[in-house]
Design an enzyme around this catalytic site. Structure first.
Site, mmCIF file in Angstrom:
data_model
loop_
_atom_site.group_PDB
_atom_site.id
_atom_site.type_symbol
_atom_site.label_atom_id
_atom_site.label_comp_id
_atom_site.label_asym_id
_atom_site.label_seq_id
_atom_site.Cartn_x
_atom_site.Cartn_y
_atom_site.Cartn_z
ATOM 1 N N LYS A 112 1.020 -1.261 -0.105
ATOM 2 C CA LYS A 112 0.033 0.075 0.000
ATOM 3 C C LYS A 112 0.803 1.064 0.133
ATOM 4 O O LYS A 112 0.431 2.118 -0.543
ATOM 5 C CB LYS A 112 -1.242 -0.047 1.112
ATOM 6 N N LYS A 194 -4.378 -11.267 -5.314
ATOM 7 C CA LYS A 194 -5.564 -11.546 -4.829
ATOM 8 C C LYS A 194 -6.864 -10.526 -5.348
ATOM 9 O O LYS A 194 -6.216 -9.429 -5.583
ATOM 10 C CB LYS A 194 -5.566 -11.539 -3.266
ATOM 11 N N LYS A 197 -10.518 -4.620 -3.718
ATOM 12 C CA LYS A 197 -11.345 -3.603 -4.001
ATOM 13 C C LYS A 197 -10.562 -2.470 -4.571
ATOM 14 O O LYS A 197 -10.877 -1.430 -5.184
ATOM 15 C CB LYS A 197 -12.308 -2.966 -2.934
HETATM 16 P P1 TYM Z 1 -10.246 -6.356 4.795
HETATM 17 O O1 TYM Z 1 -11.260 -5.146 4.941
HETATM 18 O O2 TYM Z 1 -9.235 -5.953 3.628
HETATM 19 O O3 TYM Z 1 -10.709 -7.442 4.289
HETATM 20 C C1 TYM Z 1 -11.570 -8.194 5.032
HETATM 21 C C2 TYM Z 1 -11.443 -9.784 5.236
HETATM 22 O O4 TYM Z 1 -11.744 -10.144 3.734
HETATM 23 C C3 TYM Z 1 -10.723 -11.323 3.591
HETATM 24 N N1 TYM Z 1 -10.252 -10.860 1.991
HETATM 25 C C4 TYM Z 1 -10.246 -12.120 1.237
HETATM 26 N N2 TYM Z 1 -10.549 -13.333 1.591
HETATM 27 C C5 TYM Z 1 -10.229 -14.168 0.326
HETATM 28 N N3 TYM Z 1 -9.854 -13.639 -1.044
HETATM 29 C C6 TYM Z 1 -9.666 -12.404 -1.168
HETATM 30 N N4 TYM Z 1 -9.492 -11.693 -2.287
HETATM 31 C C7 TYM Z 1 -9.692 -11.483 -0.021
HETATM 32 N N5 TYM Z 1 -9.650 -10.098 -0.012
HETATM 33 C C8 TYM Z 1 -9.890 -9.864 1.382
HETATM 34 C C9 TYM Z 1 -9.466 -10.576 4.354
HETATM 35 O O5 TYM Z 1 -8.389 -11.659 4.549
HETATM 36 C C10 TYM Z 1 -10.094 -10.298 5.570
HETATM 37 O O6 TYM Z 1 -10.453 -11.412 6.515
HETATM 38 N N6 TYM Z 1 -7.223 -5.502 8.585
HETATM 39 C C11 TYM Z 1 -8.343 -6.114 8.342
HETATM 40 C C12 TYM Z 1 -9.547 -5.810 9.166
HETATM 41 C C13 TYM Z 1 -9.153 -6.000 10.604
HETATM 42 C C14 TYM Z 1 -9.380 -7.302 11.298
HETATM 43 C C15 TYM Z 1 -9.138 -6.889 12.513
HETATM 44 C C16 TYM Z 1 -9.745 -8.708 10.865
HETATM 45 C C17 TYM Z 1 -9.262 -5.092 11.451
HETATM 46 N N7 TYM Z 1 -8.895 -5.304 12.464
HETATM 47 C C18 TYM Z 1 -9.398 -7.853 13.658
HETATM 48 C C19 TYM Z 1 -9.526 -9.422 11.879
HETATM 49 C C20 TYM Z 1 -9.564 -9.298 13.297
HETATM 50 C C21 TYM Z 1 -8.755 -5.884 6.820
HETATM 51 O O7 TYM Z 1 -8.085 -4.837 6.425
HETATM 52 O O8 TYM Z 1 -9.323 -6.599 6.047
#
Ligand code: TYM
Length: 328
Positions: A112, A194, A197
């Site tokens: 990022k 992957k 968005k």
């Molecule tokens: P975020 O919002 O980017 O993504 C949310 C969840 O979706 C999963 N994910 C995917 N899984 C499969 N294939 C993909 N292409 C794909 N893209 C995204 C991510 O692995 C995630 O589980 N930092 C985290 C949010 C967060 C969090 C937490 C998660 C903040 N605090 C505490 C767990 C526990 C994030 O930005 O996810």
């Protein structure tokens, strides 16, 4: 009791990767005898610029989406991160334990921050520490996430161990839980990366709100390879990804789908897949739109979730303050 927790950023677009990587596993885990928490990490979202009115809409949209796919607010504590100030308070304390080098090694940060030079925000750099606080505050045992978040959960484990050895047993050491299929849905236009968005092209992802025509168009233009038969092979990543999606939306095994397309080519396969994806998404979209019409109920659910989360977080924070010696 086992505690299971996950969180997602409220971005306008939730794609099928988010759904299959994190939300759906959480829905399934509601059947267990565990305490479940799911929340919307609005303070993570502001690590990149956000339009306030849009952010508000996105928080409501995320709430409606979780409910639409089957999150039951009686079984899962559903809330907004910013309502529980203990998250940011604990993040500060963990900031004083984490090493710069540990954060510099985070692959998501490196991706990022690329090209941003010195203007990259401190928030983006510090993002995994807030995530560690999110997890540790609730004595979480299991964190269902997609593959890309594994490194962040490992940092949370390291920080828990460091804190415990410095101040005495305080935090549970969390385990990431990454499903076998669907933990890493790849981009349709680039199956080496992957689904995301923030990808440059909308053809990269299938949004949960894409209509039938859009789904068909995106799947038709998905990158495959020059082969003509339908089979699951590691060296055919585009096709393997499409087969994985097909299997997830239909709950059929990949072998079963391969058998169905034995004598058929990519054209038929893609039309079949697009139909299956839309058949899966349409009822979810109808439910999302239904929930969004009743903003008051969404706000009431988030309020109730915040009250429940606050009780756990405030108690834990008292203990943490005591451990580090600031509680007189
Ligand atoms: P975020 O919002 O980017 O993504 C949310 C969840 O979706 C999963 N994910 C995917 N899984 C499969 N294939 C993909 N292409 C794909 N893209 C995204 C991510 O692995 C995630 O589980 N930092 C985290 C949010 C967060 C969090 C937490 C998660 C903040 N605090 C505490 C767990 C526990 C994030 O930005 O996810």
């Amino acid at each position: 009791m086992i505690r299971i927790l996950t969180a997602l950023q409220p971005s306008g677009i939730l794609h099928i990767g988010n759904l299959f990587g994190a939300i759906e596993p959480m829905v399934r885990l509601q059947a267990e005898k565990s305490e479940n928490l799911l929340f919307i990490v609005d303070y993570h979202a502001i690590t990149v610029p956000q339009d306030p009115a849009q952010l508000r809409r996105n928080i409501l949209f995320a709430t409606a989406t979780y409910l639409a796919v089957g999150i039951d607010p009686e079984k899962t504590i559903l809330f907004q991160q910013s309502r529980i100030s203990e998250h940011t308070e604990l993040a500060w304390i963990l900031n004083c334990l984490v090493h710069m080098g540990e954060l510099e090694r985070m692959t998501q940060y490196k991706d990022k921050a690329r090209g941003k030079g010195e203007s990259v925000s401190v928030g983006l750099f510090d993002y995994p520490v807030l995530m560690a606080a999110d997890i540790l505050l609730y004595d979480t045992n299991i964190v269902p996430v997609g593959e890309d978040q594994k490194q962040h959960v490992e940092l949370a484990r390291d920080l828990a161990e460091r804190f415990n050895s410095r101040f005495g047993e305080t935090f549970v050491i969390p385990q990431p839980q990454i499903r076998k299929e669907g933990a890493r849905i790849m981009g349709l236009d680039d199956p080496e990366k992957k689904m995301s968005k923030s990808a440059p092209s909308e053809k990269n992802y299938i949004s949960l709100m894409d209509d039938e025509a859009t789904v068909l168009k995106k799947i038709k233009s998905a990158v495959t390879d020059s082969g003509s038969t339908i089979s699951y092979e590691q060296n055919r990543p585009g096709l393997a990804n499409l087969l994985t999606i097909y299997s997830l939306v239909t709950e059929k095994s990949i072998d079963q789908i391969v058998a169905e397309y034995e004598d058929k080519g990519y054209g038929d396969f893609k039309i079949g897949l697009a139909g299956a994806v839309s058949a899966y998404l349409t009822p979810i979209q109808e439910k999302i739109n239904g929930f969004l019409k009743d903003e008051r109920s969404l706000l009431a659910i988030l309020d109730q979730g915040a009250t429940r989360a606050k009780t756990i977080a405030a108690k834990k924070m008292e203990l943490i303050r005591e451990k580090i010696g600031v509680r007189l």
